[in-house]
Motif scaffolding. Structure first.
Motif, PDB file in Angstrom:
ATOM      1  N   VAL A 126       0.852  -1.190   0.000  1.00 25.02           N
ATOM      2  CA  VAL A 126       0.000   0.000   0.000  1.00 25.02           C
ATOM      3  C   VAL A 126       0.892   1.247   0.000  1.00 25.02           C
ATOM      4  O   VAL A 126       1.649   1.477   0.926  1.00 25.02           O
ATOM      5  CB  VAL A 126      -0.941   0.021   1.227  1.00 25.02           C
ATOM      6  CG1 VAL A 126      -1.760   1.309   1.245  1.00 25.02           C
ATOM      7  CG2 VAL A 126      -1.839  -1.202   1.239  1.00 25.02           C
ATOM      8  N   GLU A 155      -1.188   2.103   5.296  1.00 25.86           N
ATOM      9  CA  GLU A 155      -0.106   2.461   4.379  1.00 25.86           C
ATOM     10  C   GLU A 155       1.145   1.668   4.729  1.00 25.86           C
ATOM     11  O   GLU A 155       1.394   1.376   5.898  1.00 25.86           O
ATOM     12  CB  GLU A 155       0.143   3.979   4.426  1.00 25.86           C
ATOM     13  CG  GLU A 155      -0.988   4.729   3.739  1.00 25.86           C
ATOM     14  CD  GLU A 155      -0.784   6.239   3.636  1.00 25.86           C
ATOM     15  OE1 GLU A 155       0.189   6.750   4.203  1.00 25.86           O
ATOM     16  OE2 GLU A 155      -1.629   6.893   3.001  1.00 25.86           O
ATOM     17  N   GLN A 172     -16.053   6.317   0.346  1.00 32.72           N
ATOM     18  CA  GLN A 172     -15.114   5.269  -0.061  1.00 32.72           C
ATOM     19  C   GLN A 172     -13.679   5.616   0.302  1.00 32.72           C
ATOM     20  O   GLN A 172     -13.351   6.751   0.623  1.00 32.72           O
ATOM     21  CB  GLN A 172     -15.219   5.050  -1.576  1.00 32.72           C
ATOM     22  CG  GLN A 172     -14.836   6.309  -2.357  1.00 32.72           C
ATOM     23  CD  GLN A 172     -15.104   6.190  -3.847  1.00 32.72           C
ATOM     24  OE1 GLN A 172     -16.005   5.478  -4.265  1.00 32.72           O
ATOM     25  NE2 GLN A 172     -14.308   6.875  -4.641  1.00 32.72           N
ATOM     26  N   TRP A 173     -12.833   4.572   0.249  1.00 32.70           N
ATOM     27  CA  TRP A 173     -11.394   4.743   0.395  1.00 32.70           C
ATOM     28  C   TRP A 173     -10.733   4.498  -0.950  1.00 32.70           C
ATOM     29  O   TRP A 173     -11.085   3.551  -1.651  1.00 32.70           O
ATOM     30  CB  TRP A 173     -10.830   3.718   1.386  1.00 32.70           C
ATOM     31  CG  TRP A 173     -11.226   3.946   2.805  1.00 32.70           C
ATOM     32  CD1 TRP A 173     -12.338   3.470   3.425  1.00 32.70           C
ATOM     33  CD2 TRP A 173     -10.501   4.694   3.790  1.00 32.70           C
ATOM     34  NE1 TRP A 173     -12.359   3.873   4.740  1.00 32.70           N
ATOM     35  CE2 TRP A 173     -11.238   4.626   4.991  1.00 32.70           C
ATOM     36  CE3 TRP A 173      -9.292   5.414   3.769  1.00 32.70           C
ATOM     37  CZ2 TRP A 173     -10.809   5.253   6.167  1.00 32.70           C
ATOM     38  CZ3 TRP A 173      -8.864   6.026   4.944  1.00 32.70           C
ATOM     39  CH2 TRP A 173      -9.642   5.948   6.125  1.00 32.70           C
ATOM     40  N   HIS A 210     -16.577   2.572   2.241  1.00 33.48           N
ATOM     41  CA  HIS A 210     -16.353   2.889   3.659  1.00 33.48           C
ATOM     42  C   HIS A 210     -17.524   2.314   4.451  1.00 33.48           C
ATOM     43  O   HIS A 210     -18.513   2.982   4.709  1.00 33.48           O
ATOM     44  CB  HIS A 210     -16.276   4.406   3.819  1.00 33.48           C
ATOM     45  CG  HIS A 210     -16.163   4.847   5.243  1.00 33.48           C
ATOM     46  ND1 HIS A 210     -15.177   4.405   6.071  1.00 33.48           N
ATOM     47  CD2 HIS A 210     -16.914   5.708   5.970  1.00 33.48           C
ATOM     48  CE1 HIS A 210     -15.328   4.960   7.257  1.00 33.48           C
ATOM     49  NE2 HIS A 210     -16.379   5.750   7.229  1.00 33.48           N
ATOM     50  N   ARG A 225      -3.328   5.616   1.091  1.00 36.18           N
ATOM     51  CA  ARG A 225      -4.759   5.389   1.208  1.00 36.18           C
ATOM     52  C   ARG A 225      -5.414   6.699   1.600  1.00 36.18           C
ATOM     53  O   ARG A 225      -4.950   7.416   2.475  1.00 36.18           O
ATOM     54  CB  ARG A 225      -5.089   4.230   2.160  1.00 36.18           C
ATOM     55  CG  ARG A 225      -4.914   4.480   3.607  1.00 36.18           C
ATOM     56  CD  ARG A 225      -5.481   3.316   4.413  1.00 36.18           C
ATOM     57  NE  ARG A 225      -6.127   3.841   5.614  1.00 36.18           N
ATOM     58  CZ  ARG A 225      -6.691   3.109   6.555  1.00 36.18           C
ATOM     59  NH1 ARG A 225      -6.720   1.784   6.443  1.00 36.18           N
ATOM     60  NH2 ARG A 225      -7.248   3.660   7.597  1.00 36.18           N
ATOM     61  N   ARG A 229     -12.421   1.002  -2.204  1.00 37.06           N
ATOM     62  CA  ARG A 229     -13.223   0.162  -1.293  1.00 37.06           C
ATOM     63  C   ARG A 229     -14.259   1.036  -0.612  1.00 37.06           C
ATOM     64  O   ARG A 229     -13.979   2.171  -0.234  1.00 37.06           O
ATOM     65  CB  ARG A 229     -12.342  -0.496  -0.211  1.00 37.06           C
ATOM     66  CG  ARG A 229     -11.238  -1.420  -0.721  1.00 37.06           C
ATOM     67  CD  ARG A 229     -11.720  -2.475  -1.688  1.00 37.06           C
ATOM     68  NE  ARG A 229     -12.758  -3.348  -1.177  1.00 37.06           N
ATOM     69  CZ  ARG A 229     -13.539  -4.115  -1.935  1.00 37.06           C
ATOM     70  NH1 ARG A 229     -13.425  -4.092  -3.241  1.00 37.06           N
ATOM     71  NH2 ARG A 229     -14.448  -4.876  -1.382  1.00 37.06           N
ATOM     72  N   PHE A 246      -7.176   3.531  -2.619  1.00 36.57           N
ATOM     73  CA  PHE A 246      -5.848   2.982  -2.346  1.00 36.57           C
ATOM     74  C   PHE A 246      -4.985   3.045  -3.591  1.00 36.57           C
ATOM     75  O   PHE A 246      -5.465   2.803  -4.692  1.00 36.57           O
ATOM     76  CB  PHE A 246      -5.941   1.499  -1.941  1.00 36.57           C
ATOM     77  CG  PHE A 246      -6.517   1.279  -0.572  1.00 36.57           C
ATOM     78  CD1 PHE A 246      -7.889   1.231  -0.386  1.00 36.57           C
ATOM     79  CD2 PHE A 246      -5.680   1.105   0.527  1.00 36.57           C
ATOM     80  CE1 PHE A 246      -8.425   1.018   0.871  1.00 36.57           C
ATOM     81  CE2 PHE A 246      -6.207   0.900   1.790  1.00 36.57           C
ATOM     82  CZ  PHE A 246      -7.574   0.850   1.965  1.00 36.57           C
ATOM     83  N   GLU A 247      -3.698   3.322  -3.372  1.00 32.85           N
ATOM     84  CA  GLU A 247      -2.734   3.150  -4.453  1.00 32.85           C
ATOM     85  C   GLU A 247      -1.803   2.021  -4.033  1.00 32.85           C
ATOM     86  O   GLU A 247      -1.204   2.066  -2.952  1.00 32.85           O
ATOM     87  CB  GLU A 247      -1.954   4.445  -4.677  1.00 32.85           C
ATOM     88  CG  GLU A 247      -1.365   4.501  -6.052  1.00 32.85           C
ATOM     89  CD  GLU A 247      -0.547   5.765  -6.281  1.00 32.85           C
ATOM     90  OE1 GLU A 247       0.112   5.841  -7.322  1.00 32.85           O
ATOM     91  OE2 GLU A 247      -0.536   6.650  -5.404  1.00 32.85           O
ATOM     92  N   ILE A 248      -1.740   0.994  -4.874  1.00 35.67           N
ATOM     93  CA  ILE A 248      -0.976  -0.209  -4.530  1.00 35.67           C
ATOM     94  C   ILE A 248       0.186  -0.363  -5.513  1.00 35.67           C
ATOM     95  O   ILE A 248      -0.020  -0.306  -6.723  1.00 35.67           O
ATOM     96  CB  ILE A 248      -1.864  -1.480  -4.629  1.00 35.67           C
ATOM     97  CG1 ILE A 248      -3.218  -1.284  -3.933  1.00 35.67           C
ATOM     98  CG2 ILE A 248      -1.102  -2.701  -4.113  1.00 35.67           C
ATOM     99  CD1 ILE A 248      -3.179  -1.290  -2.437  1.00 35.67           C
ATOM    100  N   LEU A 285      -9.456  -2.439   6.818  1.00 35.80           N
ATOM    101  CA  LEU A 285      -8.727  -2.200   5.578  1.00 35.80           C
ATOM    102  C   LEU A 285      -7.249  -2.030   5.899  1.00 35.80           C
ATOM    103  O   LEU A 285      -6.897  -1.589   6.995  1.00 35.80           O
ATOM    104  CB  LEU A 285      -9.275  -0.947   4.884  1.00 35.80           C
ATOM    105  CG  LEU A 285     -10.693  -1.086   4.307  1.00 35.80           C
ATOM    106  CD1 LEU A 285     -11.271   0.276   3.950  1.00 35.80           C
ATOM    107  CD2 LEU A 285     -10.693  -1.999   3.088  1.00 35.80           C
TER     108      LEU A 285
END
Ligand SMILES: Nc1ncnc2c1ncn2[C@@H]1O[C@H](COP(=O)(O)OP(=O)(O)OP(=O)(O)O)[C@@H](O)[C@H]1O
Ligand SMILES: [Mg+2]
Length: 366
Positions: free
Chosen positions: A301, A336, A310-311, A328, A304, A326, A313-315, A333
């Protein structure tokens, strides 16, 4: 099923329609079948050939190749004013010295419709677009949305066999545009006129259309329902153009247990579509990706971000960065810098050959 190859239902047919300006091919062998009563959108970035396509159908531009038939008849052989089409452009182009009713009546006068019928047809058309109280107004005393409704009534009053709309809502502010989108859809359902709508606004095309035609550089990329084009884009261009997507480079080949698979870094996914073996790309929408315990793509991660409902995320993965959304809803969850595994249902992804236009075969997520 709506679609090509169903010749019995074909109403408007474009067959290899082509237009060149000097050595630039603005529309390149465009083929398309439209059913009677369908609302279809031509969608694509500026300069992709949408207006040029419409102008050839309307007869304002001569085609350099290909055919267009409407209800089985050769359309390109007819003069523009003999094609029986309704046309609405971005600028309302109303006659400023005429009232709304006179503007709507104009086409009927040209057709020598008698006065009693004319008045009834004008009243019906103004009612259809919700302007029954505005017949006596001049365009300069009407809002942009009202003027565009008059233009719509003027095009519909002649009962066109086909209505062509070129960015009819783009001069309106956001709120008015949304109202008019709903209005246009209602009118289309009411009168059942076959319509071709040109827009570069993907949400407008998705909201209004039975099917969308995605164009790029004069070529049709995909013809599909909005949902199919979104869920199963034919190529990387369509995937990127219709909303936010993740495109991951991979290798398409035969799976261990038979069938086709795409390998993306440390993960392997079954492929249901017909895709040639070799370099490919996997497209998956951020909202279709979840965190899984096993059998997915591993990553870290990077960030986030809380966005209210919503959340985001950058993966970071070995196949590149991806975006995950995702809801909320209180479920736990990852944080980072946490090591994670992400996955999705095979039916939520699309696999396509690598894009020859980009070195890596894929583009960054939008
Ligand atoms: N009369 C013309 N002479 C030369 N080139 C033209 C002419 N009309 C259009 N083109 C070119 O053809 C291409 C397609 O133009 P077109 O107007 O069909 O695009 P479009 O998809 O409608 O774009 P937009 O969303 O900006 O309206 C563009 O590259 C444009 O510059
Ligand atoms: Mg245009």
């Amino acid at each position: 099923m709506k679609g090509e190859g169903d010749d019995g239902m074909a109403y408007l047919v474009l067959d290899q329609l082509t237009k060149r300006f000097g050595n630039w091919t603005a529309v390149d062998h465009a083929s398309l079948t439209v059913e009677k009563g369908e609302l279809i959108s031509l969608l694509g970035p500026s300069g992709c050939g949408k207006t040029t396509t419409l102008q050839m159908i309307a007869g304002f531009l001569d085609a350099d190749g290909g055919r267009v038939t409407l209800d089985g008849k050769d359309l390109l052989a007819k003069k523009p004013n003999e094609r029986g089409l309704g046309i609405v452009f971005q600028s309302y182009a109303l006659f400023p010295h005429m009232t709304a009713a006179e503007n709507v009546a104009f086409g009927l006068e040209m057709r020598k419709i008698n006065r009693a019928d004319r008045e009834r047809m004008v009243a019906d058309a103004l009612k259809l677009v919700g302007l029954e109280q505005y017949g006596d107004r001049h365009p300069r005393r009407m809002s942009g949305g009202q003027q565009q409704r008059v233009a719509l009534a003027r095009a519909l009053v002649i009962k066109p066999s086909l209505l062509l709309l070129d960015e009819p809502l783009s001069n309106l502010d956001a709120k008015m545009r949304e109202e008019m989108q709903i209005e246009l859809r209602r009118i289309q359902r009411t009168v059942g006129t076959t319509m071709i709508l040109v827009t570069h606004d993907q949400s407008e095309a998705m909201a209004l259309s039975d099917r969308v035609v995605v164009m790029n550089k004069g070529r049709i990329q995909q013809v599909a329902t909005p949902q199919d084009a979104y869920d199963r884009p034919a190529n990387a261009f369509v995937a990127n153009f219709l909303g936010r997507t993740n495109l991951l480079p991979g290798m398409v080949g035969a799976g261990a247990g038979g069938g086709t698979v795409i390998t993306v870094a440390d993960s392997v996914w079954p492929v249901a579509q017909e895709v040639p073996a070799g370099p490919g790309a996997l497209a998956v929408r951020p909202e279709k990706i979840g965190f899984v315990d096993a059998g997915g793509l591993s990553g870290t991660v990077l960030a986030r971000v809380f966005q209210g409902t919503q959340w985001l995320f950058e993966i970071e993965t070995a196949a590149g960065r991806l975006m995950v959304i995702r809801q909320h809803d209180g479920s736990p969850l990852p944080a980072e810098r946490e090591r994670v595994m992400v996955g999705w249902r095979p039916q939520d992804m699309a696999v396509m050959p690598a894009d020859p236009d980009t070195a890596s075969g894929v583009r960054e997520a939008a």
